[in-house]
Design a protein around this motif. Sequence first.
Motif, PDB file in Angstrom:
ATOM      1  N   ASP A 201     -53.810  10.743  25.830  1.00  0.00           N
ATOM      2  CA  ASP A 201     -52.648  11.365  26.479  1.00  0.00           C
ATOM      3  C   ASP A 201     -51.741  10.353  27.172  1.00  0.00           C
ATOM      4  O   ASP A 201     -50.904  10.731  27.988  1.00  0.00           O
ATOM      5  CB  ASP A 201     -53.107  12.423  27.492  1.00  0.00           C
ATOM      6  N   ASN A 202     -51.870   9.067  26.854  1.00  0.00           N
ATOM      7  CA  ASN A 202     -51.066   8.075  27.562  1.00  0.00           C
ATOM      8  C   ASN A 202     -50.726   6.890  26.656  1.00  0.00           C
ATOM      9  O   ASN A 202     -51.099   6.851  25.490  1.00  0.00           O
ATOM     10  CB  ASN A 202     -51.763   7.632  28.850  1.00  0.00           C
ATOM     11  N   ASP A 206     -51.002   4.413  22.084  1.00  0.00           N
ATOM     12  CA  ASP A 206     -49.953   3.901  21.194  1.00  0.00           C
ATOM     13  C   ASP A 206     -50.401   2.610  20.508  1.00  0.00           C
ATOM     14  O   ASP A 206     -50.050   2.350  19.345  1.00  0.00           O
ATOM     15  CB  ASP A 206     -48.668   3.629  21.976  1.00  0.00           C
ATOM     16  N   TYR A 207     -51.181   1.806  21.217  1.00  0.00           N
ATOM     17  CA  TYR A 207     -51.653   0.544  20.651  1.00  0.00           C
ATOM     18  C   TYR A 207     -52.733   0.784  19.597  1.00  0.00           C
ATOM     19  O   TYR A 207     -52.802   0.084  18.593  1.00  0.00           O
ATOM     20  CB  TYR A 207     -52.146  -0.382  21.762  1.00  0.00           C
ATOM     21  N   GLY A 208     -53.577   1.781  19.827  1.00  0.00           N
ATOM     22  CA  GLY A 208     -54.571   2.125  18.820  1.00  0.00           C
ATOM     23  C   GLY A 208     -53.927   2.641  17.548  1.00  0.00           C
ATOM     24  O   GLY A 208     -54.363   2.317  16.432  1.00  0.00           O
ATOM     25  N   VAL A 209     -52.877   3.457  17.713  1.00  0.00           N
ATOM     26  CA  VAL A 209     -52.169   4.004  16.558  1.00  0.00           C
ATOM     27  C   VAL A 209     -51.460   2.894  15.782  1.00  0.00           C
ATOM     28  O   VAL A 209     -51.436   2.894  14.552  1.00  0.00           O
ATOM     29  CB  VAL A 209     -51.154   5.072  17.024  1.00  0.00           C
ATOM     30  N   GLU A 210     -50.898   1.943  16.503  1.00  0.00           N
ATOM     31  CA  GLU A 210     -50.120   0.877  15.867  1.00  0.00           C
ATOM     32  C   GLU A 210     -50.977  -0.275  15.371  1.00  0.00           C
ATOM     33  O   GLU A 210     -50.747  -0.823  14.287  1.00  0.00           O
ATOM     34  CB  GLU A 210     -49.080   0.346  16.869  1.00  0.00           C
ATOM     35  N   LYS A 226     -57.278  11.549  15.256  1.00  0.00           N
ATOM     36  CA  LYS A 226     -57.989  12.111  16.406  1.00  0.00           C
ATOM     37  C   LYS A 226     -57.047  12.324  17.577  1.00  0.00           C
ATOM     38  O   LYS A 226     -57.139  13.330  18.289  1.00  0.00           O
ATOM     39  CB  LYS A 226     -59.133  11.174  16.807  1.00  0.00           C
ATOM     40  N   ARG A 227     -56.132  11.371  17.770  1.00  0.00           N
ATOM     41  CA  ARG A 227     -55.170  11.542  18.856  1.00  0.00           C
ATOM     42  C   ARG A 227     -54.297  12.772  18.606  1.00  0.00           C
ATOM     43  O   ARG A 227     -54.052  13.561  19.527  1.00  0.00           O
ATOM     44  CB  ARG A 227     -54.293  10.301  18.999  1.00  0.00           C
ATOM     45  N   PHE A 228     -53.810  12.926  17.381  1.00  0.00           N
ATOM     46  CA  PHE A 228     -52.964  14.074  17.059  1.00  0.00           C
ATOM     47  C   PHE A 228     -53.712  15.382  17.243  1.00  0.00           C
ATOM     48  O   PHE A 228     -53.178  16.355  17.774  1.00  0.00           O
ATOM     49  CB  PHE A 228     -52.449  13.965  15.622  1.00  0.00           C
ATOM     50  N   ALA A 229     -54.962  15.407  16.839  1.00  0.00           N
ATOM     51  CA  ALA A 229     -55.754  16.634  16.939  1.00  0.00           C
ATOM     52  C   ALA A 229     -55.957  17.064  18.383  1.00  0.00           C
ATOM     53  O   ALA A 229     -56.153  18.258  18.662  1.00  0.00           O
ATOM     54  CB  ALA A 229     -57.105  16.437  16.262  1.00  0.00           C
ATOM     55  N   LEU A 230     -55.887  16.099  19.301  1.00  0.00           N
ATOM     56  CA  LEU A 230     -56.084  16.403  20.719  1.00  0.00           C
ATOM     57  C   LEU A 230     -54.776  16.372  21.507  1.00  0.00           C
ATOM     58  O   LEU A 230     -54.789  16.356  22.729  1.00  0.00           O
ATOM     59  CB  LEU A 230     -57.079  15.399  21.324  1.00  0.00           C
TER      60      LEU A 230
END
Length: 248
Positions: A201-202, A206-210, A226-230
């Motif tokens: 939620d923070n 963004d760094y994990g996604v990129e 996983k981020r999107f799902a949550l």
Amino acid sequence: MSSNATLPDLAKAGISLPNTPLIRGALGHLKKYTSPTTVNHCIRSAYFAILLSRKIPRSSSEPLDVELIVFSTIMHDLGWATDKTLLSKDKRVEVDGANMARSYLEEVKLSNGWDKHRTQLMWDAIALHATPSFALHKEAEVKIAHIGIMADFWGPNYPGYPITIEENKEIVDAFPRLGFKEQFLDIMCGLCALKPGTTYDNFVADYGVEFGLDGKGTDKEDFAKKRFALSSPQIFYPAIGSYEQDGD
């Protein structure tokens, strides 16, 4: 840097930081638990904060709590501790840092004058330091701590905040960056790998996604899913509909 370390005056920029037992102890504590790169980042942040505190217009005539600002900026990245067993499994990195700084105040008996309000301001300054939408609208000490920390990422390019090339050079020459860009990426991706649930939620996520979980792209697609799902539209918004349907 020992527990009795002090911070030098920077003559060209005209910056002098408080030389109190609390600040000296905080410097030693920071060095004990974080890397030299993190130490220098936190110290530079303190210098930038005090530098900019003199340049930013304020609506209040009340004097700033300089010791609080310097203590908060020095301790703000305790959540980057090299010993990961010191970190929580369920809290954001900024909250870890704020809690660790508060525990330090409680453990050392140097906190005379740190009443509940002052301690809360310090906690807020650390917990909110990476969230400008909160920090910039809080008390002056919280705002200035945030600005000082962000200034170490931008230097003279900081939008809206006047830092000269000469001022920046004096601070960085005194406390070199030591590969800060590379270590910052390692830390952010490391947090995504170590405790991903605290990042979704923070900005850390963004760094994990990129960049993935290792800064080289490993597992970034899985992390993004996983981020999107949550995310709020997937969790919070459907909950409203479910609640309203049950209530009909």
